[in-house]
Design a protein around this motif. Sequence first.
Motif, PDB file in Angstrom:
ATOM      1  N   ARG A   8      -7.674   5.149   4.837  1.00 49.17           N
ATOM      2  CA  ARG A   8      -7.161   4.494   5.706  1.00 49.17           C
ATOM      3  C   ARG A   8      -6.021   3.935   4.973  1.00 49.17           C
ATOM      4  N   ILE A   9      -4.549   4.015   5.459  1.00 52.56           N
ATOM      5  CA  ILE A   9      -3.522   3.809   5.279  1.00 52.56           C
ATOM      6  C   ILE A   9      -3.400   2.358   5.533  1.00 52.56           C
ATOM      7  N   ALA A  10      -2.934   1.662   5.178  1.00 53.36           N
ATOM      8  CA  ALA A  10      -1.923   0.324   5.824  1.00 53.36           C
ATOM      9  C   ALA A  10      -0.402   0.634   5.123  1.00 53.36           C
ATOM     10  N   LEU A  11       0.574   0.397   6.314  1.00 47.94           N
ATOM     11  CA  LEU A  11       1.982   0.570   5.811  1.00 47.94           C
ATOM     12  C   LEU A  11       2.840  -0.788   6.030  1.00 47.94           C
ATOM     13  N   ILE A  12       3.447  -0.754   4.865  1.00 48.92           N
ATOM     14  CA  ILE A  12       3.993  -2.130   4.390  1.00 48.92           C
ATOM     15  C   ILE A  12       5.772  -1.782   4.512  1.00 48.92           C
ATOM     16  N   GLY A  13       6.208  -2.519   5.547  1.00 50.01           N
ATOM     17  CA  GLY A  13       7.852  -1.627   6.117  1.00 50.01           C
ATOM     18  C   GLY A  13       7.805  -0.802   7.400  1.00 50.01           C
TER      19      GLY A  13
ATOM     20  N   LYS B 119      -5.931   8.334   8.107  1.00 50.73           N
ATOM     21  CA  LYS B 119      -6.044   7.272   9.886  1.00 50.73           C
ATOM     22  C   LYS B 119      -5.016   6.034   9.319  1.00 50.73           C
ATOM     23  N   LEU B 120      -4.026   5.599  10.318  1.00 49.93           N
ATOM     24  CA  LEU B 120      -3.112   3.767   9.836  1.00 49.93           C
ATOM     25  C   LEU B 120      -3.834   3.598  10.645  1.00 49.93           C
ATOM     26  N   VAL B 121      -3.828   2.411  10.308  1.00 52.50           N
ATOM     27  CA  VAL B 121      -5.028   1.233  10.567  1.00 52.50           C
ATOM     28  C   VAL B 121      -4.669  -0.447  10.157  1.00 52.50           C
ATOM     29  N   ASP B 122      -3.645  -0.329   9.683  1.00 54.31           N
ATOM     30  CA  ASP B 122      -2.363  -1.881   9.217  1.00 54.31           C
ATOM     31  C   ASP B 122      -1.010  -1.481   8.475  1.00 54.31           C
ATOM     32  N   ALA B 123      -0.565  -2.785   9.380  1.00 48.07           N
ATOM     33  CA  ALA B 123       0.731  -2.600   9.008  1.00 48.07           C
ATOM     34  C   ALA B 123       1.675  -3.845   8.867  1.00 48.07           C
ATOM     35  N   HIS B 124       2.302  -3.697   8.469  1.00 44.73           N
ATOM     36  CA  HIS B 124       3.864  -5.221   8.096  1.00 44.73           C
ATOM     37  C   HIS B 124       5.038  -4.831   8.372  1.00 44.73           C
ATOM     38  N   ASP B 125       5.954  -5.626   8.271  1.00 44.84           N
ATOM     39  CA  ASP B 125       7.118  -5.848   8.667  1.00 44.84           C
ATOM     40  C   ASP B 125       7.427  -6.985   8.482  1.00 44.84           C
ATOM     41  N   LEU B 126       8.828  -7.183   7.773  1.00 44.48           N
ATOM     42  CA  LEU B 126       9.546  -9.135   8.212  1.00 44.48           C
ATOM     43  C   LEU B 126       9.928  -9.132   9.788  1.00 44.48           C
ATOM     44  N   ASP B 127      10.188  -8.379  10.459  1.00 43.70           N
ATOM     45  CA  ASP B 127      10.202  -8.155  11.775  1.00 43.70           C
ATOM     46  C   ASP B 127       9.302  -7.915  12.712  1.00 43.70           C
ATOM     47  N   PRO B 128       8.599  -9.524  13.234  1.00 43.91           N
ATOM     48  CA  PRO B 128       7.234  -8.397  13.713  1.00 43.91           C
ATOM     49  C   PRO B 128       8.088  -8.032  15.646  1.00 43.91           C
ATOM     50  N   VAL B 129       9.371  -7.426  15.720  1.00 43.86           N
ATOM     51  CA  VAL B 129       9.317  -6.837  17.018  1.00 43.86           C
ATOM     52  C   VAL B 129       9.368  -5.504  16.763  1.00 43.86           C
ATOM     53  N   ARG B 130       9.109  -5.128  14.900  1.00 45.88           N
ATOM     54  CA  ARG B 130       8.571  -3.584  14.703  1.00 45.88           C
ATOM     55  C   ARG B 130       7.358  -3.128  14.811  1.00 45.88           C
TER      56      ARG B 130
ATOM     57  N   ALA C  42      -7.629  -0.891   4.539  1.00 37.01           N
ATOM     58  CA  ALA C  42      -6.860  -0.221   4.501  1.00 37.01           C
ATOM     59  C   ALA C  42      -7.519   0.383   2.790  1.00 37.01           C
ATOM     60  N   ASP C  43      -6.809   2.131   1.975  1.00 36.07           N
ATOM     61  CA  ASP C  43      -7.661   2.647   0.780  1.00 36.07           C
ATOM     62  C   ASP C  43      -6.435   2.197  -0.212  1.00 36.07           C
ATOM     63  N   ALA C  44      -5.601   2.377   0.816  1.00 39.89           N
ATOM     64  CA  ALA C  44      -4.108   2.300   0.068  1.00 39.89           C
ATOM     65  C   ALA C  44      -2.819   1.534   1.057  1.00 39.89           C
ATOM     66  N   PHE C  45      -2.324   1.376   0.000  1.00 37.02           N
ATOM     67  CA  PHE C  45      -0.703   0.857   0.775  1.00 37.02           C
ATOM     68  C   PHE C  45       0.359   1.405   1.128  1.00 37.02           C
ATOM     69  N   LEU C  46       0.635   2.394   1.783  1.00 33.90           N
ATOM     70  CA  LEU C  46       2.624   3.162   1.516  1.00 33.90           C
ATOM     71  C   LEU C  46       3.813   2.356   1.864  1.00 33.90           C
TER      72      LEU C  46
ATOM     73  N   ARG D 194      -5.432  -3.768  -5.155  1.00 30.88           N
ATOM     74  CA  ARG D 194      -4.818  -2.532  -4.333  1.00 30.88           C
ATOM     75  C   ARG D 194      -3.796  -1.466  -4.703  1.00 30.88           C
ATOM     76  N   ILE D 195      -4.540  -0.066  -4.278  1.00 29.56           N
ATOM     77  CA  ILE D 195      -3.825   0.868  -4.191  1.00 29.56           C
ATOM     78  C   ILE D 195      -2.179   1.098  -3.990  1.00 29.56           C
ATOM     79  N   ALA D 196      -1.172   1.126  -4.485  1.00 29.17           N
ATOM     80  CA  ALA D 196      -0.286   1.291  -3.929  1.00 29.17           C
ATOM     81  C   ALA D 196       0.576   2.700  -3.763  1.00 29.17           C
ATOM     82  N   ILE D 197       0.888   3.239  -2.669  1.00 33.48           N
ATOM     83  CA  ILE D 197       1.929   4.580  -2.798  1.00 33.48           C
ATOM     84  C   ILE D 197       3.392   3.907  -2.188  1.00 33.48           C
ATOM     85  N   VAL D 198       3.931   4.843  -3.197  1.00 31.01           N
ATOM     86  CA  VAL D 198       5.705   4.671  -2.844  1.00 31.01           C
ATOM     87  C   VAL D 198       6.218   5.888  -3.084  1.00 31.01           C
ATOM     88  N   GLU D 199       7.225   6.026  -2.112  1.00 30.33           N
ATOM     89  CA  GLU D 199       7.556   6.997  -1.788  1.00 30.33           C
ATOM     90  C   GLU D 199       8.940   7.751  -3.021  1.00 30.33           C
ATOM     91  N   LYS D 200       9.979   6.364  -2.546  1.00 29.97           N
ATOM     92  CA  LYS D 200      10.734   6.756  -3.514  1.00 29.97           C
ATOM     93  C   LYS D 200      10.452   6.072  -4.654  1.00 29.97           C
TER      94      LYS D 200
END
Length: 159
Positions: free
Chosen positions: A2-7, A26-37, A60-64, A84-90
Amino acid sequence: MRIALIGIGKIANYQMQAINHTRGIKLVDAHDLDPVRAEELPGNVHFHENLDQMLKKSAADAFLISTPTATHFEVAMKVIEADRIAIVEKPLCTQTGEDGCTVGLRRVPRKLLLYSAFHPAYGREVEWWREQMDAQNFDLGQLLGFESCFSDPYFSTAS
């Protein structure tokens, strides 16, 4: 997993598509500073307006981390400090040898997984190309395209 998305920005849309097409993730949770997103999320994903609350409540098992590059370290540290476990693409840090990155990671009291995938835009060959173009070391005429190839770190043949 299970993945949670930040941004939730342009890159996050590609990441959501990849997650959607990958069996076992599976994407289960998400967060963004802009609630419209939140409108960009699939209907079964829970949106959190507060990152700290998501880190506490998410299953979530990890946070992307899919925030702007300059914020990766700060956000990754929040995730890690919440155990929590962090995944960073850049890149985790935007400068080689950045003191804040090294010092910040030392203050984490226990071992946690931090996965940072290499982004081709930060590759040595791209950096070299930019330096040569800026120094006008050669003239090839008008640049019509630039192609670079890299290995996809998300693909594995292991079963």
